[in-house]
Design an enzyme around this catalytic site. Sequence first.
Site, PDB file in Angstrom:
ATOM      1  NE  ARG A 155     -20.423 -18.870 -21.113  1.00 30.97           N
ATOM      2  CZ  ARG A 155     -21.569 -18.217 -21.246  1.00 30.97           C
ATOM      3  NH1 ARG A 155     -22.436 -18.216 -20.248  1.00 30.97           N
ATOM      4  NH2 ARG A 155     -21.848 -17.545 -22.348  1.00 30.97           N
ATOM      5  CE  LYS A 179     -17.653 -16.295 -21.106  1.00 32.79           C
ATOM      6  NZ  LYS A 179     -16.979 -16.317 -22.425  1.00 32.79           N
ATOM      7  CG  HIS A 248     -15.452 -24.952 -23.415  1.00 29.99           C
ATOM      8  ND1 HIS A 248     -15.673 -24.483 -22.139  1.00 29.99           N
ATOM      9  CD2 HIS A 248     -15.601 -23.877 -24.232  1.00 29.99           C
ATOM     10  CE1 HIS A 248     -15.923 -23.188 -22.196  1.00 29.99           C
ATOM     11  NE2 HIS A 248     -15.881 -22.795 -23.438  1.00 29.99           N
ATOM     12  NE  ARG A 251     -20.831 -22.740 -23.322  1.00 30.22           N
ATOM     13  CZ  ARG A 251     -21.907 -21.990 -23.133  1.00 30.22           C
ATOM     14  NH1 ARG A 251     -22.897 -22.439 -22.383  1.00 30.22           N
ATOM     15  NH2 ARG A 251     -22.011 -20.783 -23.675  1.00 30.22           N
ATOM     16  CG  HIS A 274     -23.499 -17.739 -27.210  1.00 30.13           C
ATOM     17  ND1 HIS A 274     -23.469 -18.691 -28.214  1.00 30.13           N
ATOM     18  CD2 HIS A 274     -22.555 -18.113 -26.312  1.00 30.13           C
ATOM     19  CE1 HIS A 274     -22.541 -19.591 -27.933  1.00 30.13           C
ATOM     20  NE2 HIS A 274     -21.973 -19.257 -26.792  1.00 30.13           N
ATOM     21  CE1 TYR A 283     -21.119 -25.350 -30.475  1.00 33.94           C
ATOM     22  CE2 TYR A 283     -21.945 -23.133 -30.180  1.00 33.94           C
ATOM     23  CZ  TYR A 283     -21.177 -24.182 -29.753  1.00 33.94           C
ATOM     24  OH  TYR A 283     -20.457 -24.067 -28.595  1.00 33.94           O
TER      25      TYR A 283
END
Length: 311
Positions: A155, A179, A248, A251, A274, A283
């Site tokens: 990210r 995150k 992005h 990524r 994730h 995806y």
Amino acid sequence: MHRLREPPSALAQPVKAFIHYLASEKRHSPRTCDSYQRDLCRLAGWLGESGVAGWADVQTQTLRRYVATLAREGLNGRSIARHLSAIRRFFDYQLREKAVTDNPAVGLKAPKSGRRLPGVADVDQLARLLDAAPEDPLEIRDLAMFELMYSSGLRLAELVGLDLPALDLRGAEVRVLGKGGRERLLPVGSRARQALEQWLSVRPSLADDGQPAVFVSRRGDRLSRRSVQARLTRWGLCQCADQKLHPHLLRHSFASHLLESSGDLRAVQELLGHADIATTQVYTHLDFQHLARVYDQSHPRAKRGARRADT
């Protein structure tokens, strides 16, 4: 959207008190506080124009009308959900302060909006862009950043937050903090490793003494997110890219290209960091779109929309 008038003091002052509470007691960042203030001031302005005198007068039906207004103004479901989250938390604070008797935002949901698929760059186009030879130390840095993002799926925040001890080029891996404070160890491809080695050899000519950041600006401090975005856009323009480049995109391309080759959704989830595999499943839709295009172009009976003439 028409410009809302300033809300009356009875609506504005509690919002100011709430933002002060977030900043001083909850220690939220200025960016988070600004986001809450912007959303709540928008609601307060709308309530003032609608004749609502104070927060205690706000009912669930009032907020339903507000959500409908946001939707008519073009906000998508995700943005409206963010508004509702801020409103719920504000009313929880109001309950704590005994300024209201209930939270009218509880149970309200944002309207669903179609999920926008992330953009993906063509493999050959990315190869052309990343094969371009850098001409100065800043371009050497840029190439190292872009190679690493595409190689490891970082990210933007993870990239700019990267410190030197997190890089292990001998072991071809990088440790990033994602995150929710979740740490993950990622492989670094050979081309990214070469680009990083070249950057680290010239980095001392730019970096301030004691600066831990892997990527620094021409002033010697940690590179900002905005600078990375601007440099990637510049790189694409200089190399005549077919589409606008943004962090992005690298990524998303990493994830999509890896999934096309491996088919291992769980591995891609781990590499992307994730928490929920449902986030990664977008995806698979991209992958199917690619397969469907190949099918339509290649299969002798692929005219799926055509009807047989003899039926």
